[in-house]
Design a protein around this motif. Structure first.
Motif, PDB file in Angstrom:
ATOM      1  N   HIS A 266       0.833  -1.205   0.000  1.00  0.00           N
ATOM      2  CA  HIS A 266       0.000   0.000   0.000  1.00  0.00           C
ATOM      3  C   HIS A 266       0.864   1.249   0.000  1.00  0.00           C
ATOM      4  O   HIS A 266       0.610   2.222  -0.733  1.00  0.00           O
ATOM      5  N   GLU A 267       1.921   1.245   0.808  1.00  0.00           N
ATOM      6  CA  GLU A 267       2.804   2.404   0.879  1.00  0.00           C
ATOM      7  C   GLU A 267       3.480   2.644  -0.469  1.00  0.00           C
ATOM      8  O   GLU A 267       3.597   3.794  -0.927  1.00  0.00           O
TER       9      GLU A 267
ATOM     10  N   ARG B  63      -8.971   9.574  -0.841  1.00  0.00           N
ATOM     11  CA  ARG B  63      -7.671   9.783  -0.198  1.00  0.00           C
ATOM     12  C   ARG B  63      -7.190   8.486   0.454  1.00  0.00           C
ATOM     13  O   ARG B  63      -7.896   7.923   1.306  1.00  0.00           O
ATOM     14  N   PRO B  64      -6.005   8.000   0.110  1.00  0.00           N
ATOM     15  CA  PRO B  64      -5.521   6.749   0.698  1.00  0.00           C
ATOM     16  C   PRO B  64      -4.927   6.919   2.096  1.00  0.00           C
ATOM     17  O   PRO B  64      -4.675   5.924   2.775  1.00  0.00           O
ATOM     18  N   ASP B  65      -4.712   8.167   2.542  1.00  0.00           N
ATOM     19  CA  ASP B  65      -4.059   8.385   3.833  1.00  0.00           C
ATOM     20  C   ASP B  65      -5.021   8.326   5.012  1.00  0.00           C
ATOM     21  O   ASP B  65      -4.607   8.472   6.166  1.00  0.00           O
TER      22      ASP B  65
ATOM     23  N   ALA C 229     -15.423   5.559   0.386  1.00  0.00           N
ATOM     24  CA  ALA C 229     -14.638   5.049   1.516  1.00  0.00           C
ATOM     25  C   ALA C 229     -13.417   4.251   1.080  1.00  0.00           C
ATOM     26  O   ALA C 229     -12.642   3.822   1.924  1.00  0.00           O
ATOM     27  N   GLY C 230     -13.243   4.048  -0.226  1.00  0.00           N
ATOM     28  CA  GLY C 230     -12.121   3.249  -0.684  1.00  0.00           C
ATOM     29  C   GLY C 230     -12.426   1.762  -0.623  1.00  0.00           C
ATOM     30  O   GLY C 230     -13.540   1.339  -0.304  1.00  0.00           O
ATOM     31  N   THR C 231     -11.430   0.960  -0.932  1.00  0.00           N
ATOM     32  CA  THR C 231     -11.596  -0.492  -0.915  1.00  0.00           C
ATOM     33  C   THR C 231     -11.996  -0.961   0.475  1.00  0.00           C
ATOM     34  O   THR C 231     -11.292  -0.720   1.453  1.00  0.00           O
ATOM     35  N   ASN C 232     -13.143  -1.620   0.582  1.00  0.00           N
ATOM     36  CA  ASN C 232     -13.614  -2.212   1.844  1.00  0.00           C
ATOM     37  C   ASN C 232     -14.602  -3.293   1.485  1.00  0.00           C
ATOM     38  O   ASN C 232     -15.189  -3.262   0.394  1.00  0.00           O
ATOM     39  N   ALA C 233     -14.818  -4.236   2.367  1.00  0.00           N
ATOM     40  CA  ALA C 233     -15.617  -5.405   1.997  1.00  0.00           C
ATOM     41  C   ALA C 233     -17.043  -5.060   1.565  1.00  0.00           C
ATOM     42  O   ALA C 233     -17.480  -5.482   0.497  1.00  0.00           O
TER      43      ALA C 233
ATOM     44  N   SER D  39      -7.953   2.932   2.273  1.00  0.00           N
ATOM     45  CA  SER D  39      -7.725   3.972   3.266  1.00  0.00           C
ATOM     46  C   SER D  39      -6.883   3.429   4.413  1.00  0.00           C
ATOM     47  O   SER D  39      -7.210   2.391   5.006  1.00  0.00           O
ATOM     48  N   ALA D  40      -5.814   4.150   4.737  1.00  0.00           N
ATOM     49  CA  ALA D  40      -4.943   3.721   5.831  1.00  0.00           C
ATOM     50  C   ALA D  40      -5.668   3.702   7.167  1.00  0.00           C
ATOM     51  O   ALA D  40      -5.235   3.007   8.102  1.00  0.00           O
TER      52      ALA D  40
END
Length: 427
Positions: A15-16, A46-48, A131-135, A155-156
């Motif tokens: 991810h980083e 935002r991935p952070d 929310a980004g990638t999530n189940a 998301s981190a």
């Protein structure tokens, strides 16, 4: 998929690298995850973890919406299939709408508190594009069950969680109805967790298919009346119970919480003084004998059926701008003698909302009812607004203006309102 410490570390490293590179395909993750990350990047997520998912609905709007949702009637089945394990194993289960809005989030109380910090709460939008990638969001995007582990989340803010989710469909039409999710720690990053959520989705679909109209009947709501009275009334399908003042506080507190709470958290809401755990358990045991085990649950403590309250009805009318109707439905403050912190906070909040609406946009009739009430009789601002609202030359206008002047001259605190009523009640 199982998530060992080594694989979790490798996922976070992947991810980083993806975030730093800001271009090109993701490396070191499953194709399902790489594709999802690409979609999230295109949507500007935002991935952070700096932006949390938005809240779609207020609690009042959400409660009304849930009552008519096709999956509302499946909640008893889902609590049986997923809820017991969630409370015992330290994770949460959620039911979401087709757009990723979480409608129900229940389970272990500590896990629920941690979930709140990343806004995994009822009413929040957990679609992939927000929310980004999530189940749950990715399961809705792909239309199939998925499992997202630790650093696979875009998301981190969600990297300490793993989740498994499966969509629910109407088998007769193929229409998507919503999504089921399990979220927690290492126990959710395993094949049994994904199998459990798949099985629950299949069970719900089968039940819906056997039901005329494709919807299970929602559990009947109970009605709670607690405005203007010290002993609340609980109406369960025509059977009315008058609760003791202490039991009234507990039921109101549980209704305000809206989901399960620990004994420690409930105790804080009920008293500024420390309540011994044994005392609280004994009180709840007595309350369960009054309400029955089908209505009051434990581990965590919760009301197990929908509750319609008179104070929520007043707040709902205010939110729709129906001030006169809200005031007509308001017989007095919430449990006026109660000194439970949670009750006092909500009592003040509702009073402020109602008073503000009456003064800002209420009719002459509402202003008159307010100043004629025990909690508004000394409200200098309300008298002044009434005087300005009445026609010039009206005797009632002169009387209202004189009353406002008298109150100012007596140095009566502005908007003394309910505080005066409560003081008289306790003296």
């Amino acid at each position: 998929m199982d998530a060992s410490a080594a694989s979790v570390s490798a996922l976070r490293a992947a991810h980083e690298r993806f975030v730093i590179s800001s271009s090109g395909p993701a490396q070191g993750v499953r194709p399902l995850v790489a594709d999802s990350w690409a979609r999230c990047t295109a949507c500007g997520v935002r991935p952070d973890g700096g932006t949390l998912p938005p809240l779609r609905q207020t609690s009042g709007d959400l409660a009304s919406y849930r009552r008519g949702h096709p999956l509302a009637g499946a909640m008893p089945l889902l609590r049986d299939l997923l809820g017991t394990g969630a409370a015992d194993d330290g994770h949460v289960f959620a039911v979401g709408d087709t757009d990723g809005t979480l409608l129900w989030v229940e389970g272990d109380s500590e896990a629920l508190r941690r979930a709140e910090r990343m806004r995994f709460v009822e009413g929040a939008r957990w679609s992939e594009r927000l929310a980004g990638t999530n189940a749950p969001g990715t399961a809705l995007e792909l239309g199939r069950a998925v499992q997202i582990v630790a650093g696979e989340h875009y998301s981190a803010a969600v990297h300490n969680w793993s989740c498994a989710a499966a969509p629910v469909r109407d088998l007769r039409t193929g229409r998507l109805l919503g999504v089921l999710d399990l979220s927690g720690g290492a126990s959710i990053a395993t094949p049994p967790a994904l199998a459990a959520v798949r099985a629950a989705a299949l069970a719900v679909e089968a039940e819906l298919a056997r039901t005329p109209g494709g919807a299970l009947p929602a559990p009947d709501a109970v009605r709670l009346l607690a405005l203007g009275r010290d002993s609340a009334l609980l109406d369960d399908a025509g059977r009315v119970r008058r609760l003791s003042p202490r039991h009234s506080e507990i039921v109101v507190a549980l209704a305000l919480e809206g989901r399960g709470v620990t004994g420690d958290r409930l105790a804080v809401g009920l008293s500024e003084q420390e309540i011994p755990p044994s005392t609280l358990r004994a009180e709840l045991t007595r309350l369960r004998a009054v309400l029955g085990p089908d209505l009051l649950g434990s581990r965590p403590y919760a009301l197990l059926r929908p509750v319609r309250t008179d104070y929520d009805e007043v707040a709902g009318l205010l939110s729709e701008g129906r001030v006169d109707e809200a005031l007509a439905r308001y017989p007095g403050p919430l449990l006026p003698r109660s000194e439970a912190p949670l009750v006092e906070e909500h009592r003040r909040s509702l009073e402020q909302q109602l008073r503000g609406a009456v003064l800002a946009g209420g009719s002459v009739g509402s202003l008159r009812r307010w100043v004629a009430s025990e909690w508004g009789i000394d409200d200098v601002s309300a008298w002044a607004v009434l005087a300005r609202t009445l026609p010039a030359g009206s005797p009632q206008r002169a009387a209202a203006a004189a009353r406002a002047l008298d109150l100012r001259g007596a140095v009566v605190p502005q908007a003394r309102g309910h505080a005066a009523v409560l003081q008289r009640c306790r003296s």
